[in-house]
Design an enzyme around this catalytic site. Structure first.
Site, PDB file in Angstrom:
ATOM      1  N   ASP A  35       0.860  -1.158  -0.075  1.00  0.00           N
ATOM      2  CA  ASP A  35       0.154   0.130  -0.077  1.00  0.00           C
ATOM      3  C   ASP A  35       0.839   1.236   0.139  1.00  0.00           C
ATOM      4  O   ASP A  35       0.367   2.428   0.234  1.00  0.00           O
ATOM      5  CB  ASP A  35      -0.895  -0.038   1.371  1.00  0.00           C
ATOM      6  N   HIS A 124      20.072  27.725   0.598  1.00  0.00           N
ATOM      7  CA  HIS A 124      19.523  29.024  -0.091  1.00  0.00           C
ATOM      8  C   HIS A 124      18.778  29.927   1.050  1.00  0.00           C
ATOM      9  O   HIS A 124      17.875  29.685   1.712  1.00  0.00           O
ATOM     10  CB  HIS A 124      18.480  28.704  -0.983  1.00  0.00           C
ATOM     11  N   ASP A 164      21.710  36.817 -10.281  1.00  0.00           N
ATOM     12  CA  ASP A 164      20.526  37.579  -9.541  1.00  0.00           C
ATOM     13  C   ASP A 164      21.188  38.002  -8.226  1.00  0.00           C
ATOM     14  O   ASP A 164      22.334  37.733  -7.717  1.00  0.00           O
ATOM     15  CB  ASP A 164      19.189  36.752  -9.433  1.00  0.00           C
ATOM     16  N   LYS A 187      17.549  39.692 -11.623  1.00  0.00           N
ATOM     17  CA  LYS A 187      16.691  38.907 -12.392  1.00  0.00           C
ATOM     18  C   LYS A 187      15.379  38.984 -11.934  1.00  0.00           C
ATOM     19  O   LYS A 187      15.065  39.476 -10.651  1.00  0.00           O
ATOM     20  CB  LYS A 187      16.846  37.336 -11.619  1.00  0.00           C
ATOM     21  N   THR A 219      15.494  24.164 -12.991  1.00  0.00           N
ATOM     22  CA  THR A 219      15.094  24.238 -14.296  1.00  0.00           C
ATOM     23  C   THR A 219      16.108  24.759 -15.228  1.00  0.00           C
ATOM     24  O   THR A 219      16.140  24.507 -16.501  1.00  0.00           O
ATOM     25  CB  THR A 219      13.898  24.749 -14.505  1.00  0.00           C
ATOM     26  N   GLY A 220      17.131  25.356 -14.843  1.00  0.00           N
ATOM     27  CA  GLY A 220      18.329  25.966 -15.473  1.00  0.00           C
ATOM     28  C   GLY A 220      17.673  27.471 -16.004  1.00  0.00           C
ATOM     29  O   GLY A 220      18.616  28.000 -16.728  1.00  0.00           O
TER      30      GLY A 220
END
Ligand code: R5P
Length: 287
Positions: A35, A124, A164, A187, A219-220
């Site tokens: 399950d 980050h 950025d 950015k 995502t690049g």
């Protein structure tokens, strides 16, 4: 005595860390019930031992569940101290309520992952200025020096570019180490897959080799837009370096197709681009 335990996707790094600190290496038996519930079993006796879990938190959800179960089980089995090495820490970008009703995921993760110590690399940190605001017993290590050493040894870089405003944390220090200077771009993010990078009007990169550095390639799109700008400004060679290569939707291939000469990351997340080894950085913190 210390036991290092390698979790899925982080086993090869965990083995290297165990070797470096001369600790015993083990893995958990992790299975799925029909399950889809998770089964976890320690294969080694952890009673009275210091236990180090190594788990990078890319694709994090299932890994977080494993860590919660393993942490509680290790305590129950009498481990002396339990340390989490999470070279890449997830959910740190959701650090505020951008829209009413949103979950501030980083703060919740801080409540769920309660270890004696958490060691991570370049988390980050944007609106949270200090990792300790999220994880009470956390140590944040920087890979800037290792990245700079890689640049000095392998790339004839003249200029470091941060794509950025947050990237100054990496770009400026790396530039100092490689005795160059850093240009920080602007950015604007519209969605998770759409960003725009702005450069100053008078900026020229003609005949320059540039290294774009950031903490994450997800995502690049950030790197792609920055690399496009560098090319438009006639840079000779464009390189991209990030600490954490999440490499979502073939980001590395897209960058390569754009003409980026090399895409390099640290090995916080295993991949063939992870050429900058952070083993010793972590080992030093564990000894
Ligand atoms: C966010 O500001 C980070 O520093 C990175 O720039 C960002 O996570 C990269 O994401 P993507 O590769 O999807 O543009």
């Amino acid at each position: 005595m210390t036991i290092v335990i390698g979790f899925p996707d982080s086993k090869s790094l965990a083995k290297k860390i165990a070797k470096q600190i001369k600790a015993k290496y083990s893995e958990l038996e992790i299975k799925k019930f029909p399950d889809n519930e998770t089964y976890i079993r320690f294969k080694i006796n952890v009673k009275g031992k210091d236990v180090v879990f190594v788990q990078s938190l890319n694709n994090p959800n299932e890994k977080i569940m494993n860590l919660i179960f393993a942490n509680e089980t290790a305590k129950d089995l009498g481990a002396k101290r339990i340390i989490l090495v999470a070279p890449y820490l997830a959910y740190m970008r959701q650090d505020k309520r951008f829209k009413p009703g949103e979950c501030i995921s980083s703060n919740i993760l801080g409540k769920l992952l309660k270890f004696d110590k958490i060691i991570t690399i370049d988390p980050h940190l944007h609106r949270h200025k200090n990792l300790k605001k999220v994880f009470s017993h956390a140590v944040s290590l920087s890979s800037n020096k290792l990245i700079a050493d890689y640049i000095k040894k392998n790339l004839k870089s003249s200029l470091i570019i941060g794509p950025d405003s947050e990237s100054y944390q990496w770009a400026e220090e790396i530039a100092k180490y490689v005795k160059s200077h850093a240009i920080i771009l602007k950015k604007v993010r519209f969605t998770s897959k759409k960003v725009k990078i702005k450069v100053k009007n008078n900026l020229s990169l003609k005949n320059k080799d540039v290294v774009i550095v950031d903490d994450i390639i997800s995502t690049g799109h950030t790197m792609i837009e920055a690399a496009k700008q560098a090319k438009k400004l006639k840079a000779k060679n464009v390189y991209c370096i990030a600490v954490h290569g999440l490499n979502i939707e073939n980001a590395f291939i897209k960058l390569k197709k754009l003409g980026v000469k090399k895409i390099v990351t640290t090995n916080t997340i295993a991949s063939k681009n992870g050429l900058i080894d952070i083993t010793k950085l972590i080992a030093k913190e564990l000894i």
